[in-house]
Scaffold this active site. Structure first.
Site, PDB file in Angstrom:
ATOM      1  N   HIS A  70      26.368 -34.013  72.380  1.00 41.27           N
ATOM      2  CA  HIS A  70      27.524 -33.927  73.297  1.00 41.27           C
ATOM      3  C   HIS A  70      27.083 -33.489  74.693  1.00 41.27           C
ATOM      4  CE1 HIS A  70      30.684 -33.083  69.882  1.00 41.27           C
ATOM      5  NE2 HIS A  70      30.639 -34.372  70.168  1.00 41.27           N
ATOM      6  N   ARG A 102      32.918 -32.831  59.175  1.00 46.33           N
ATOM      7  CA  ARG A 102      31.645 -32.124  58.963  1.00 46.33           C
ATOM      8  C   ARG A 102      31.901 -30.636  58.761  1.00 46.33           C
ATOM      9  NH1 ARG A 102      29.427 -34.601  64.236  1.00 46.33           N
ATOM     10  NH2 ARG A 102      28.893 -36.719  63.616  1.00 46.33           N
ATOM     11  N   GLU A 145      32.806 -38.724  79.349  1.00 46.01           N
ATOM     12  CA  GLU A 145      31.388 -39.022  79.106  1.00 46.01           C
ATOM     13  C   GLU A 145      30.993 -40.374  79.690  1.00 46.01           C
ATOM     14  OE1 GLU A 145      32.517 -37.666  75.015  1.00 46.01           O
ATOM     15  OE2 GLU A 145      30.359 -37.352  74.854  1.00 46.01           O
TER      16      GLU A 145
END
Ligand code: AMP
Length: 404
Positions: free
Chosen positions: A179, A240, A389
């Protein structure tokens, strides 16, 4: 003929391809798309342009190259192909080789191939996208932007696992972090907001989406982050587990005959919010359940969100250790940007650090609204900043291809 300068941003997964054409100066997104189930008969590509969304089956060529050929035809049809000046690729793992973005050459491709062992699902897919884009746009510079690069400034005390040192020296086993483009972007936006220089701004950035990670940034540099060798470490995520006792894995193998594949599935796909709640990996669905009428669901969803928020709060507190001063805590990602409930649950557990929220400001900072949400007597500022991003990838691609 277009006079604009745009970047094609590509993000290839093993069976998917996400793309966007972005003006690198303004961050304006011209067109976006997502090809899914590539390699199967159900392959489709969804393109969003000027508010219209169109889904097409990829019948002619259902591979990555077929998706790129389709997107090229869309760019032509919408008069965007002449405006492209470079292609920016998201590459998941840059190992220790890449400390910043790189213009793609044969050597760079070879180095990405070499690090593929560290990200066997992601890097090969990224390379497929790079090769398909090179074949399709032979005259355009191609730039690789790595998820790991921003964290290469971490000191050794933060990136080493306390295991036999040979594992690092001989096999490259260490914490890398992911990230990076998101933590970088929101930390720079935070510096702008605070009217400070990047290299004098220290923040804790909290990226909460389907994947979640947190980063301590000291004077502009990443000094610790919660994901490790793989993205499985750290915070609780959609599916996760984040941190678990490594003994858990051995126990499951020895006592319950789990295979490596089953453990991989368990920790990456069946854990986190989904595993705890047994309802969903989606934070919105769980919040709805918490405030809904089904008591059983309410309890399951609350348990999942409680574990999620406690872990985030614990990490924020522990990352104050990594910093010499703290200018702000920054929330980002789908959950961090939108869920005032989660932000409130996290910050309420940090009262010992004298951090608190103005709940009215917290409620206003949603759906793309950036803002400062701390109470007037909070010791530290708390910001909400939407991440971008793709824009980081477009900016790096533009800058590197111009300076080439
Ligand atoms: P991302 O991976 O950054 O796209 O984030 C996806 C996550 O953001 C999912 O868990 C969504 O449920 C969550 N999310 C998006 N909008 C909201 C919202 N308004 N409230 C709570 N969670 C949200």
């Amino acid at each position: 003929m277009s006079t604009e300068k745009n970047i094609l941003v590509l993000n290839c997964g093993s069976s998917s391809l996400k793309f966007a054409v972005i003006n690198s100066t303004t961050g304006d997104t011209k067109i976006t798309g997502l090809a899914e189930r590539l390699g199967s008969k159900e392959a489709t590509i969804t393109v969003k342009y000027k508010g219209n969304k169109q889904v097409t089956e990829l019948t002619k060529n259902n591979q990555h190259l077929g998706a790129i050929e389709y997107l090229v035809s869309e760019l032509h049809a919408n008069d965007l192909s002449d405006s492209l000046t470079a292609v920016g690729h998201r590459v998941v793992h840059g190992g220790e080789v890449f400390t910043s973005s790189a213009v793609i050459t044969d050597d760079v491709i070879a180095a990405i191939e070499e690090t593929s062992g560290l990200a066997p699902l992601h890097n090969p897919a990224n390379l497929v996208g790079i090769k398909a884009a090179q074949a399709t746009f032979p005259s355009l510079p191609q730039v690789a932007v790595f998820d790991t690069a921003f964290h290469q400034t971490m000191p050794q005390k933060a990136f080493m696992y306390a295991v036999d040192n040979d594992l690092y020296n001989e096999k490259g086993i260490r914490r890398y972090g992911f990230h990076g483009t998101s933590h970088y972007f929101v930390s720079r936006e935070a510096a702008k907001h605070l009217q400070q220089q990047d290299d004098q701004t220290s923040v804790i950035t909290v990226h909460l989406g389907n994947g979640c990670s947190i980063c301590a940034i000291e004077n502009g540099n990443s000094v610790d982050t919660s994901m490790g060798l793989t993205p499985a470490e750290g915070l609780v995520m959609g599916t996760r587990s984040g941190d678990v006792d490594p003994g858990l894995i051995i126990y499951l193998m020895n006592q319950h005959n789990y295979s490596a594949q089953q453990i991989d599935n368990l920790l990456n796909k069946q854990s986190g919010l989904l595993g705890l709640s047994k309802l969903s990996n989606d934070c919105r669905t769980l919040e709805d359940a918490v405030f809904g009428n089904d008591e059983a669901q309410q309890q399951q969803a609350k348990l999942a969100l409680d574990v999620f928020c406690y872990r985030v709060a614990k990490y924020i507190a522990s990352y104050t250790v990594a910093l010499s001063h703290l200018d702000a805590i920054v929330f980002t990602g789908g959950i961090g940007e939108n869920s005032n409930y989660i932000r409130s649950q996290v910050i309420s557990q940090l009262s010992i650090l004298k951090i608190s929220l103005d709940e009215q400001q917290n409620e206003l900072a949603r759906f793309g609204n950036a803002g400062e949400i701390q109470a007037t007597d909070s010791q530290f500022r708390v910001l909400v900043i939407p991440t971008n991003e793709e824009w980081v990838i477009a900016r790096d691609a533009a800058q590197l291809s111009e300076s080439k």
